[in-house]
Design a protein around this motif. Structure first.
Motif, PDB file in Angstrom:
ATOM      1  N   VAL B  42     -13.741 -14.703  -2.281  1.00 56.42           N
ATOM      2  CA  VAL B  42     -12.712 -14.743  -3.193  1.00 56.42           C
ATOM      3  C   VAL B  42     -12.316 -13.120  -3.551  1.00 56.42           C
ATOM      4  N   VAL B  43     -11.017 -12.910  -3.409  1.00 56.71           N
ATOM      5  CA  VAL B  43     -10.678 -11.556  -3.567  1.00 56.71           C
ATOM      6  C   VAL B  43     -10.007 -11.508  -4.671  1.00 56.71           C
ATOM      7  N   GLU B  44     -10.241 -10.017  -5.213  1.00 56.48           N
ATOM      8  CA  GLU B  44      -9.586  -9.825  -6.710  1.00 56.48           C
ATOM      9  C   GLU B  44      -8.598  -8.748  -6.362  1.00 56.48           C
ATOM     10  N   VAL B  45      -7.641  -9.086  -7.597  1.00 51.92           N
ATOM     11  CA  VAL B  45      -6.696  -7.846  -7.686  1.00 51.92           C
ATOM     12  C   VAL B  45      -7.333  -6.837  -8.429  1.00 51.92           C
ATOM     13  N   SER B  46      -7.345  -5.607  -7.603  1.00 52.78           N
ATOM     14  CA  SER B  46      -7.840  -4.550  -8.559  1.00 52.78           C
ATOM     15  C   SER B  46      -6.737  -3.569  -9.288  1.00 52.78           C
ATOM     16  N   ASN B  47      -5.398  -3.713  -8.534  1.00 48.91           N
ATOM     17  CA  ASN B  47      -4.457  -2.879  -9.171  1.00 48.91           C
ATOM     18  C   ASN B  47      -3.238  -3.480  -8.817  1.00 48.91           C
ATOM     19  N   LEU B  48      -2.098  -3.261  -9.752  1.00 46.95           N
ATOM     20  CA  LEU B  48      -0.601  -3.536  -9.278  1.00 46.95           C
ATOM     21  C   LEU B  48       0.219  -2.503  -9.705  1.00 46.95           C
ATOM     22  N   THR B  62      -3.249  -3.796  -4.899  1.00 46.38           N
ATOM     23  CA  THR B  62      -4.503  -3.313  -4.296  1.00 46.38           C
ATOM     24  C   THR B  62      -5.587  -4.453  -4.625  1.00 46.38           C
ATOM     25  N   LEU B  63      -6.167  -4.669  -3.487  1.00 45.55           N
ATOM     26  CA  LEU B  63      -7.121  -5.985  -3.331  1.00 45.55           C
ATOM     27  C   LEU B  63      -8.577  -5.369  -3.057  1.00 45.55           C
ATOM     28  N   THR B  64      -9.384  -6.193  -3.293  1.00 43.41           N
ATOM     29  CA  THR B  64     -10.977  -5.840  -3.031  1.00 43.41           C
ATOM     30  C   THR B  64     -10.980  -6.003  -1.442  1.00 43.41           C
ATOM     31  N   SER B  65     -10.463  -6.936  -0.989  1.00 36.77           N
ATOM     32  CA  SER B  65     -10.317  -7.248   0.452  1.00 36.77           C
ATOM     33  C   SER B  65      -9.123  -7.368   0.986  1.00 36.77           C
TER      34      SER B  65
END
Lengths: 109, 568
Positions: B42-48, B62-65
């Motif tokens: 599962v990927v997380e959104v780290s920044n928009l 920006t995602l973690t993967s």
């Protein structure tokens, strides 16, 4: 007898409404606006947030909107105003609202 | 010996217990491993982040993967939806107001928790060209308003949208060049999400295309047709705009407002001409968040020209409503005072000139164009996620004062509303309890189609004393026919109606008086109209109607202007 039946029906509907299970639903502000306001209004003007709140109160009664719908619509109509600048009670330029008729999004649903 | 056997037994027991514990531990470990394996994907959104680069608006996620995104073009309103599968994101739906370069705002939310899908929605004023690219863990959606005409023309329907996207995918190399030519960009706003948001549903009128990127390689895909790679200009600074969650806005207390409209209408029929200036102010005075005092006063002048000269000009004025509303419960509002009689949809909803589609009122409206003085209970109950029940029930006292006349009557209107379908079906009943006693039944229907900008309204009623009839009206907004501003601001209306007069003559003067606004014979009428929204608050209208009745076949022409205002 008919009179009593009518009164009973009226009371029943009113009481039913109070005890009905009104699930707390979340509405997308855009959808709430388009699914309710635009059933009668082709476009809306934009006013100050507090004035908009008054108009939404008025429409909540007139159009029998749910509390959640009214809140979502208020959110939709005041969102840009709250995020932009501080002209608290002054009518804002019409063009700032995408739903206005004067710009490209004219007559949009 | 016994001791040995006891020891052996205890050892065996211990071994069994240990093996059980080990099994449980193994199971736990396996479960944890499975969970770990599952969540690891599962990927997380780290920044928009939303930035402005020249005329472009760049939305950077920006995602973690790396994730392979999907892009969806949605209409009504125009949106670009960036779908991030297997990606979790923020709590409340987050919004970033932009209001520049044709982009209204950007919002992000978790559309589905299982499987996790995050959507980033770019709300636009109109259809705009776009480009999607990926750079490692970053997805960049660029919206470019520079070449709007081609894309706007191409996107008049969902099919055209699909073509637009398909052609966009074929031009991936161009996008790569463009992305490499980024100039300096100004951040508009950014946010780092953390929890869950209200899900939004897919709607008709959308088309989806996959941005087939190689996750590990910087690449650009899905460039829309006819974009201009050289459209970099000097950037004006933009102040950061805070992102706001989608909970109830805190706008402060409501304040009094004066709204309403002014209109100048004129109509022509063989042998007569009418001129009708109308002034209709509405006063809204909130008393806190639950009490609202509201009033509408209507004044109109009817100047008639017949037989070559202007006849008497009749001034008609009345208080349409003067009511106090108390929102007693989320499902119940108590109203006292003078209010519009809730029968059907025309009186309460669409009779104001700035709301109605055709200048002329339907024939049968004369039967319920009234107000009531008394009390009313009304509200809306959510029966399910997609269905509401509304009700309005009232009792009216008789009043003979000129400005506030009313009859003794009671009645109710209830309707089923399907908000997502934009359909409402209502039924009304009223019982007149005055000197003339009669019942009136009505049905009404409204449907605002989503796929095409068509509104359908219909109403019918039956009154044993005054007759019966119906009207059906459709209004079509021409914005789907092209991007021409004239079309976008125009609406055409068609209405058909029929009235069936009572078979017996009025039994009394009172009954005859009540029928004064109604034809004295069966009548059909066809009306067609055109509305043009000059600005947001000014509407021009023109109409033509044809009356079909024995000895009363005639044409009617109308034109007018309506100005809607609001101030405080």
């Amino acid at each position: 007898m008919k009179k009593y039946s009518l009164c009973a029906a009226v009371v029943l509907i009113s009481v039913m409404s109070l005890f009905a299970q009104d699930k707390r639903r979340q509405f997308d502000p855009d959808e709430a606006y388009k699914n309710t306001c635009m059933r009668c209004h082709t476009s809306t003007q934009q006013y100050s947030p507090r004035m908009t709140k008054t108009i939404v109160m008025h429409m909540r009664v007139r159009a029998n909107l749910t509390q959640e719908e009214a809140q979502a619509i208020l959110k939709y109509l005041t969102d840009d105003a709250l995020g932009q600048d501080a002209q608290p009670e002054k009518q804002r330029p019409m063009a700032s609202r995408a739903e206005t008729v004067g710009n490209e999004s004219t007559l949009k649903r | 010996m016994n001791l040995k056997s006891v020891n052996m037994k205890s050892i065996v027991k211990g071994a069994i217990t240990a093996s059980r514990c080990l099994s449980v531990l193994l199971l736990l470990l396996m479960s944890c491993a499975a969970v770990q394996a599952k969540t690891a994907g599962v990927v997380e959104v780290s920044n928009l982040e939303v930035l402005r680069a020249g005329d472009d608006t760049r939305v950077e996620v920006t995602l973690t993967s790396p994730v392979r995104p999907l892009i969806e073009i949605a209409t009504e309103p125009d949106r670009l939806v960036l779908i991030l599968p297997n990606t979790v994101s923020s709590a409340l739906q987050r919004r970033i107001g932009v209001n520049d370069n044709g982009v209204r705002r950007v919002r992000m939310g978790l559309n589905s928790a299982n499987p996790p899908v995050t959507r980033v929605v770019v709300e636009m004023d109109r259809q705009l060209p776009y480009a999607v690219s990926t750079e490692d863990n970053k997805i960049i959606l660029r919206v470019r308003p520079g070449l709007t005409s081609a894309s706007a023309t191409a996107s008049q329907s969902g099919l055209a949208n699909a073509r637009l996207t398909a052609s966009a995918q074929a031009r991936a190399p161009v996008g790569a060049q463009q992305d490499s030519s980024d100039g300096a960009s100004n951040p508009i706003a950014s946010l780092t999400p953390s929890t869950v948001s209200a899900p939004t549903e897919n709607r008709p009128g959308t088309s989806t295309a996959s941005a087939s990127t190689q996750n590990s390689q910087p690449a650009a895909v899905a460039i829309s047709a006819a974009t201009d790679p050289e459209s970099k200009t000097a950037e004006a600074p933009i102040q950061p705009v805070p992102a706001t969650p989608s909970e109830t806005p805190h706008v402060g207390s409501p304040i009094p407002a004066v709204t309403g409209f002014m209109a100048f209408q004129t109509s022509f029929a063989p042998g007569e001409q009418h001129i009708n200036p109308v002034f209709d102010p509405i006063l809204l005075v909130p008393l806190g968040n639950r009490l609202l005092l509201e009033s509408e006063f209507e004044m109109n002048l009817d100047a008639v020209r017949g037989d070559g000269k202007w006849g008497p000009a009749i001034v008609d004025h009345s208080i349409e409503y003067l009511q106090l509303n108390y929102i007693a419960h989320p499902n119940l509002t108590i109203t006292a005072g003078r209010f519009l009689t809730p029968f059907g949809i025309y009186r309460e909803r669409v009779h104001p000139l700035w709301v109605r589609n055709l200048q002329d009122e339907p024939i049968i409206f004369a039967m319920n164009a009234n107000s009531s003085n008394g009390a009313m209970l009304r509200g809306d109950v959510g029966l399910s996620s997609g269905m509401n029940l509304t009700y309005s029930t009232y009792y009216s006292f008789p009043t003979s004062r000129k400005l506030v006349t009313s009859e003794r009557r009671m009645g109710t209107r209830t309707s089923l509303v399907l908000p997502n379908k934009r359909i409402e079906v209502g039924a009304s009943f009223s019982r007149n309890l005055g000197d003339l006693r009669y019942n009136m039944f009505g049905l009404d229907f409204t449907w605002n189609l989503k796929m095409i900008p068509l509104d359908i309204r219909a109403e019918g009623l039956r009154n044993a004393m005054l007759g019966s009839g119906y009207w059906v009206e459709s209004a079509y907004r021409l914005r789907k026919l092209g991007s021409n501003p004239f079309l976008r601001k125009s609406q055409v209306v068609l209405r058909g109606e029929q009235y069936f007069a009572p078979r017996t003559a009025p039994m009394s003067d009172m009954a005859a008086n009540m029928m004064s606004g109604l034809p004295d014979r069966d009548t059909k009428r066809l009306g067609i109209g055109w509305n043009y929204y000059l600005t947001n608050g000014i509407r021009l209208n023109a109409s033509f109607g044809r009356n079909f009745a024995t000895g009363e076949n005639r044409n009617t022409w109308g034109a007018g202007i309506t100005y809607r205002f609001a101030t405080f």
